[in-house]
Structures are given as structure tokens and as C-alpha cells.
Scaffold this motif. Structure first.
Motif, PDB file in Angstrom:
ATOM      1  N   LEU A  16       0.856  -1.333   0.020  1.00  0.00           N
ATOM      2  CA  LEU A  16      -0.061  -0.024  -0.116  1.00  0.00           C
ATOM      3  C   LEU A  16       0.767   1.152   0.056  1.00  0.00           C
ATOM      4  CD1 LEU A  16      -2.645   1.653   0.556  1.00  0.00           C
ATOM      5  CD2 LEU A  16      -2.295   1.241   3.037  1.00  0.00           C
ATOM      6  N   CYS A  17       0.702   2.014  -0.824  1.00  0.00           N
ATOM      7  CA  CYS A  17       0.967   3.489  -0.776  1.00  0.00           C
ATOM      8  C   CYS A  17       0.053   4.427  -0.084  1.00  0.00           C
ATOM      9  CB  CYS A  17       1.527   4.051  -2.124  1.00  0.00           C
ATOM     10  SG  CYS A  17       2.189   5.619  -2.150  1.00  0.00           S
ATOM     11  N   ALA A  18       0.214   4.590   0.872  1.00  0.00           N
ATOM     12  CA  ALA A  18      -0.914   5.342   1.706  1.00  0.00           C
ATOM     13  C   ALA A  18      -0.974   6.928   0.862  1.00  0.00           C
ATOM     14  CB  ALA A  18      -0.405   5.587   3.255  1.00  0.00           C
ATOM     15  N   ALA A  19       0.299   7.324   0.576  1.00  0.00           N
ATOM     16  CA  ALA A  19      -0.019   8.702   0.099  1.00  0.00           C
ATOM     17  C   ALA A  19      -0.814   8.604  -1.280  1.00  0.00           C
ATOM     18  CB  ALA A  19       1.503   9.451  -0.437  1.00  0.00           C
ATOM     19  N   CYS A  20      -0.562   7.642  -2.296  1.00  0.00           N
ATOM     20  CA  CYS A  20      -1.399   7.555  -3.471  1.00  0.00           C
ATOM     21  C   CYS A  20      -2.966   7.173  -2.930  1.00  0.00           C
ATOM     22  CB  CYS A  20      -0.981   6.447  -4.272  1.00  0.00           C
ATOM     23  SG  CYS A  20       0.508   6.819  -5.264  1.00  0.00           S
ATOM     24  N   TYR A  21      -3.243   6.535  -1.853  1.00  0.00           N
ATOM     25  CA  TYR A  21      -4.503   6.352  -1.436  1.00  0.00           C
ATOM     26  C   TYR A  21      -5.246   7.572  -1.042  1.00  0.00           C
ATOM     27  CZ  TYR A  21      -8.545   4.448   1.020  1.00  0.00           C
ATOM     28  OH  TYR A  21      -9.888   4.082   1.483  1.00  0.00           O
ATOM     29  N   ARG A  29       3.648  10.034  -9.435  1.00  0.00           N
ATOM     30  CA  ARG A  29       4.157   8.988  -8.577  1.00  0.00           C
ATOM     31  C   ARG A  29       4.922   9.524  -7.553  1.00  0.00           C
ATOM     32  NH1 ARG A  29       7.089   5.213 -13.060  1.00  0.00           N
ATOM     33  NH2 ARG A  29       7.374   3.866 -11.255  1.00  0.00           N
ATOM     34  N   HIS A  30       4.809   8.685  -6.432  1.00  0.00           N
ATOM     35  CA  HIS A  30       5.560   8.657  -5.252  1.00  0.00           C
ATOM     36  C   HIS A  30       6.890   8.070  -5.261  1.00  0.00           C
ATOM     37  CE1 HIS A  30       1.547   9.927  -3.897  1.00  0.00           C
ATOM     38  NE2 HIS A  30       2.277  11.033  -3.195  1.00  0.00           N
ATOM     39  N   LYS A  31       7.935   8.410  -4.649  1.00  0.00           N
ATOM     40  CA  LYS A  31       9.106   7.823  -4.459  1.00  0.00           C
ATOM     41  C   LYS A  31       9.220   7.467  -2.994  1.00  0.00           C
ATOM     42  CE  LYS A  31      11.874   9.678  -8.205  1.00  0.00           C
ATOM     43  NZ  LYS A  31      13.011  10.275  -8.692  1.00  0.00           N
TER      44      LYS A  31
HETATM   45 ZN   LIG Z   1       2.240   6.808  -3.901  1.00  0.00          ZN
END
Ligand SMILES: [Zn+2]
Ligand SMILES: [Zn+2]
Length: 75
Positions: A16-21, A29-31
Motif C-alpha cells: 500500500l502506498c498510503a500517500a497515493c491512497y 508517482r511517489h518515491k
Molecule cells: Zn504513492
């Protein structure tokens, strides 16, 4: 050997990428280091289809809070 019901059909841990959620409308896109389990209680995440609640199924920690646990990484 049957996998536990929570694992489902996938053998790989759910990431899970909480930031994208949190910012699902923005698709940049997050790094960030992806979370494969709850940073608070260590419970494995369920399939994304069950993320509609937006929190850990065990400790009810919100994904928006988990975002703070994600560390920036160089990709
Ligand atoms: Zn993300
Ligand atoms: Zn939890």
C-alpha cells in the motif's frame, strides 16, 4: 497446504502506498517506501478492493496516518 483466508489468491504481500491512497485523484508517482503491513499493529493489508474503509482492519489506523510512516527512497 491452503493459504490463510486473508491472503487470498495472491502469494505476494499486498503493498500500500498510503500517500497515493490519500491523494488518489492526483496520479503523480511517489518515491515512497511501500507498506506491506500496518506500521502500527503489523497486520497484513487485505486486497485493495477492501480498502474502501480507508483504515487498518485490525487497529483502525487510517491510511492517511500511515502516510507519515512512509519514507522517501531513491528509485
Ligand atoms: Zn504513492
Ligand atoms: Zn493496524
Amino acid at each position: 497446504m491452503l493459504p490463510p483466508a486473508e491472503v487470498g489468491m495472491k502469494l505476494e504481500p499486498i503493498r500500500l502506498c498510503a500517500a497515493c491512497y490519500t491523494e488518489s485523484r492526483r496520479r503523480y508517482r511517489h518515491k515512497l517506501h511501500l507498506l506491506s503491513e500496518c506500521p502500527n499493529c503489523g497486520a497484513r493489508f487485505k486486497i485493495p478492493a477492501l480498502w474502501i474503509d480507508g483504515h487498518c482492519q485490525r487497529c483502525i489506523m487510517r491510511f492517511t496516518e500511515m502516510e507519515n510512516y512512509q519514507k522517501f527512497v531513491e528509485v
